[in-house]
Write a protein that holds these residues in place. Structure first.
Motif, PDB file in Angstrom:
ATOM      1  N   LEU A 189       7.521 -15.437   3.627  1.00  0.00           N
ATOM      2  CA  LEU A 189       7.332 -14.600   2.443  1.00  0.00           C
ATOM      3  C   LEU A 189       6.516 -13.339   2.716  1.00  0.00           C
ATOM      4  CD1 LEU A 189       6.640 -17.418  -0.160  1.00  0.00           C
ATOM      5  CD2 LEU A 189       8.734 -16.074   0.104  1.00  0.00           C
ATOM      6  N   ASP A 190       6.049 -13.151   3.924  1.00  0.00           N
ATOM      7  CA  ASP A 190       5.239 -11.987   4.267  1.00  0.00           C
ATOM      8  C   ASP A 190       6.053 -10.706   4.086  1.00  0.00           C
ATOM      9  OD1 ASP A 190       3.561 -10.093   5.342  1.00  0.00           O
ATOM     10  OD2 ASP A 190       3.439 -11.018   7.322  1.00  0.00           O
ATOM     11  N   PRO A 191       5.591  -9.765   3.240  1.00  0.00           N
ATOM     12  CA  PRO A 191       6.336  -8.514   3.036  1.00  0.00           C
ATOM     13  C   PRO A 191       6.586  -7.739   4.327  1.00  0.00           C
ATOM     14  CG  PRO A 191       4.619  -8.730   1.384  1.00  0.00           C
ATOM     15  CD  PRO A 191       4.417  -9.835   2.383  1.00  0.00           C
ATOM     16  N   ALA A 192       5.733  -7.867   5.316  1.00  0.00           N
ATOM     17  CA  ALA A 192       5.937  -7.158   6.583  1.00  0.00           C
ATOM     18  C   ALA A 192       7.242  -7.600   7.244  1.00  0.00           C
ATOM     19  CB  ALA A 192       4.756  -7.408   7.526  1.00  0.00           C
ATOM     20  N   ARG A 193       7.636  -8.854   7.072  1.00  0.00           N
ATOM     21  CA  ARG A 193       8.904  -9.331   7.633  1.00  0.00           C
ATOM     22  C   ARG A 193      10.088  -8.631   6.975  1.00  0.00           C
ATOM     23  NH1 ARG A 193       9.500 -13.838  10.682  1.00  0.00           N
ATOM     24  NH2 ARG A 193      11.429 -14.337   9.596  1.00  0.00           N
ATOM     25  N   LEU A 194       9.997  -8.370   5.677  1.00  0.00           N
ATOM     26  CA  LEU A 194      11.067  -7.631   5.000  1.00  0.00           C
ATOM     27  C   LEU A 194      11.205  -6.230   5.567  1.00  0.00           C
ATOM     28  CD1 LEU A 194      10.531  -8.615   1.257  1.00  0.00           C
ATOM     29  CD2 LEU A 194      12.411  -9.283   2.752  1.00  0.00           C
ATOM     30  N   LEU A 195      10.080  -5.583   5.822  1.00  0.00           N
ATOM     31  CA  LEU A 195      10.117  -4.239   6.386  1.00  0.00           C
ATOM     32  C   LEU A 195      10.754  -4.261   7.778  1.00  0.00           C
ATOM     33  CD1 LEU A 195       6.602  -2.873   5.358  1.00  0.00           C
ATOM     34  CD2 LEU A 195       8.773  -2.663   4.145  1.00  0.00           C
ATOM     35  N   GLU A 196      10.442  -5.275   8.555  1.00  0.00           N
ATOM     36  CA  GLU A 196      11.016  -5.402   9.901  1.00  0.00           C
ATOM     37  C   GLU A 196      12.536  -5.582   9.846  1.00  0.00           C
ATOM     38  OE1 GLU A 196       8.846  -8.639  11.599  1.00  0.00           O
ATOM     39  OE2 GLU A 196       7.025  -7.444  11.826  1.00  0.00           O
ATOM     40  N   ARG A 197      13.032  -6.150   8.764  1.00  0.00           N
ATOM     41  CA  ARG A 197      14.474  -6.388   8.620  1.00  0.00           C
ATOM     42  C   ARG A 197      15.197  -5.166   8.063  1.00  0.00           C
ATOM     43  NH1 ARG A 197      14.342 -11.578   5.188  1.00  0.00           N
ATOM     44  NH2 ARG A 197      16.397 -10.837   4.625  1.00  0.00           N
ATOM     45  N   GLY A 198      14.492  -4.065   7.828  1.00  0.00           N
ATOM     46  CA  GLY A 198      15.142  -2.840   7.393  1.00  0.00           C
ATOM     47  C   GLY A 198      14.964  -2.512   5.926  1.00  0.00           C
ATOM     48  N   TYR A 199      14.268  -3.334   5.186  1.00  0.00           N
ATOM     49  CA  TYR A 199      14.000  -3.029   3.788  1.00  0.00           C
ATOM     50  C   TYR A 199      12.798  -2.105   3.696  1.00  0.00           C
ATOM     51  CZ  TYR A 199      17.146  -6.820   2.522  1.00  0.00           C
ATOM     52  OH  TYR A 199      18.245  -7.615   2.373  1.00  0.00           O
ATOM     53  N   SER A 200      12.579  -1.553   2.522  1.00  0.00           N
ATOM     54  CA  SER A 200      11.404  -0.714   2.298  1.00  0.00           C
ATOM     55  C   SER A 200      10.771  -1.108   0.968  1.00  0.00           C
ATOM     56  CB  SER A 200      11.788   0.764   2.280  1.00  0.00           C
ATOM     57  OG  SER A 200      12.628   1.041   1.183  1.00  0.00           O
ATOM     58  N   LEU A 201       9.531  -0.701   0.790  1.00  0.00           N
ATOM     59  CA  LEU A 201       8.814  -0.900  -0.468  1.00  0.00           C
ATOM     60  C   LEU A 201       8.471   0.483  -0.996  1.00  0.00           C
ATOM     61  CD1 LEU A 201       6.327  -3.699   0.611  1.00  0.00           C
ATOM     62  CD2 LEU A 201       8.240  -3.954  -0.955  1.00  0.00           C
ATOM     63  N   THR A 202       8.804   0.740  -2.241  1.00  0.00           N
ATOM     64  CA  THR A 202       8.473   2.031  -2.846  1.00  0.00           C
ATOM     65  C   THR A 202       7.416   1.804  -3.904  1.00  0.00           C
ATOM     66  OG1 THR A 202      10.670   2.889  -2.385  1.00  0.00           O
ATOM     67  CG2 THR A 202       9.383   4.048  -4.050  1.00  0.00           C
ATOM     68  N   LEU A 203       6.331   2.554  -3.774  1.00  0.00           N
ATOM     69  CA  LEU A 203       5.199   2.437  -4.686  1.00  0.00           C
ATOM     70  C   LEU A 203       5.164   3.648  -5.600  1.00  0.00           C
ATOM     71  CD1 LEU A 203       2.550   1.450  -1.993  1.00  0.00           C
ATOM     72  CD2 LEU A 203       4.013  -0.068  -3.326  1.00  0.00           C
ATOM     73  N   THR A 247       5.452   6.673  -2.814  1.00  0.00           N
ATOM     74  CA  THR A 247       5.191   6.345  -1.419  1.00  0.00           C
ATOM     75  C   THR A 247       6.147   5.237  -1.028  1.00  0.00           C
ATOM     76  OG1 THR A 247       2.859   6.894  -1.669  1.00  0.00           O
ATOM     77  CG2 THR A 247       3.453   5.559   0.235  1.00  0.00           C
ATOM     78  N   THR A 248       6.905   5.456   0.036  1.00  0.00           N
ATOM     79  CA  THR A 248       7.842   4.458   0.526  1.00  0.00           C
ATOM     80  C   THR A 248       7.325   3.939   1.853  1.00  0.00           C
ATOM     81  OG1 THR A 248       9.688   5.533  -0.584  1.00  0.00           O
ATOM     82  CG2 THR A 248      10.235   3.998   1.189  1.00  0.00           C
ATOM     83  N   ARG A 249       7.128   2.619   1.929  1.00  0.00           N
ATOM     84  CA  ARG A 249       6.643   1.982   3.152  1.00  0.00           C
ATOM     85  C   ARG A 249       7.811   1.428   3.943  1.00  0.00           C
ATOM     86  NH1 ARG A 249       1.054  -0.621   1.409  1.00  0.00           N
ATOM     87  NH2 ARG A 249       0.102   1.346   0.853  1.00  0.00           N
ATOM     88  N   LEU A 250       7.848   1.803   5.210  1.00  0.00           N
ATOM     89  CA  LEU A 250       8.839   1.319   6.155  1.00  0.00           C
ATOM     90  C   LEU A 250       8.104   0.555   7.246  1.00  0.00           C
ATOM     91  CD1 LEU A 250      10.633   4.753   6.371  1.00  0.00           C
ATOM     92  CD2 LEU A 250      11.465   2.762   5.124  1.00  0.00           C
ATOM     93  N   THR A 251       8.849  -0.053   8.145  1.00  0.00           N
ATOM     94  CA  THR A 251       8.203  -0.843   9.184  1.00  0.00           C
ATOM     95  C   THR A 251       7.297  -0.020  10.078  1.00  0.00           C
ATOM     96  OG1 THR A 251       8.564  -2.555  10.833  1.00  0.00           O
ATOM     97  CG2 THR A 251      10.071  -0.705  10.870  1.00  0.00           C
ATOM     98  N   ASP A 252       7.602   1.276  10.266  1.00  0.00           N
ATOM     99  CA  ASP A 252       6.814   2.079  11.201  1.00  0.00           C
ATOM    100  C   ASP A 252       5.989   3.172  10.527  1.00  0.00           C
ATOM    101  OD1 ASP A 252       8.898   3.701  10.444  1.00  0.00           O
ATOM    102  OD2 ASP A 252       9.331   4.436  12.456  1.00  0.00           O
ATOM    103  N   GLY A 253       5.849   3.145   9.220  1.00  0.00           N
ATOM    104  CA  GLY A 253       5.027   4.156   8.557  1.00  0.00           C
ATOM    105  C   GLY A 253       5.394   4.342   7.101  1.00  0.00           C
ATOM    106  N   GLU A 254       4.926   5.437   6.550  1.00  0.00           N
ATOM    107  CA  GLU A 254       5.132   5.738   5.137  1.00  0.00           C
ATOM    108  C   GLU A 254       5.752   7.122   4.969  1.00  0.00           C
ATOM    109  OE1 GLU A 254       1.348   5.544   3.175  1.00  0.00           O
ATOM    110  OE2 GLU A 254       1.291   3.356   3.280  1.00  0.00           O
ATOM    111  N   LEU A 255       6.495   7.269   3.887  1.00  0.00           N
ATOM    112  CA  LEU A 255       7.055   8.557   3.486  1.00  0.00           C
ATOM    113  C   LEU A 255       6.593   8.824   2.065  1.00  0.00           C
ATOM    114  CD1 LEU A 255      10.757   7.937   4.557  1.00  0.00           C
ATOM    115  CD2 LEU A 255       9.055   9.255   5.802  1.00  0.00           C
TER     116      LEU A 255
END
Length: 107
Positions: free
Chosen positions: A26-40, A60-68
């Motif tokens: 359930l760790d959100p970091a695993r979702l990011l590693e799978r190509g999903y993003s979180l938008t705040l 702010t959009t969080r990706l596995t390697d940083g933020e946009l």
């Protein structure tokens, strides 16, 4: 006897191991590693619907390697209008009230 004392400990250890596996899955970091993003949104909360963002909002959009960071432009399909939010105190299980108890990916 020793066996009867060890049985409850083995059951607790098995439950604990199962909970550790669930937490990793359930760790959100695993979702990011799978190509999903979180938008705040501008308030730092995760956006779940397009209608939760308004033109001019800084996202702010969080990706596995940083933020946009991006600014919502008028004219796109934003879904249903945003409902006014009422400020309520976050329930926490660790962390602080400002971040809703999230400590790693959510500020």
């Amino acid at each position: 006897t020793r066996r009867s004392a060890a049985r409850p400990l083995a059951a607790v250890a098995a439950r604990l191991q199962g909970q550790q596996v669930r937490l990793r899955l359930l760790d959100p970091a695993r979702l990011l590693e799978r190509g999903y993003s979180l938008t705040l949104g501008p308030d730092g909360r995760v956006l779940r619907r397009a209608g939760d963002a308004a033109p001019g909002d800084l996202l702010t959009t969080r990706l596995t390697d940083g933020e946009l960071e991006s600014i919502v432009q008028p004219g796109g399909h934003a879904g249903p209008p945003r409902k006014p939010r009422t400020r309520r105190k976050a329930k926490t299980r660790g962390g602080n009230e400002e971040d809703g108890g999230q400590e790693t990916l959510f500020r």
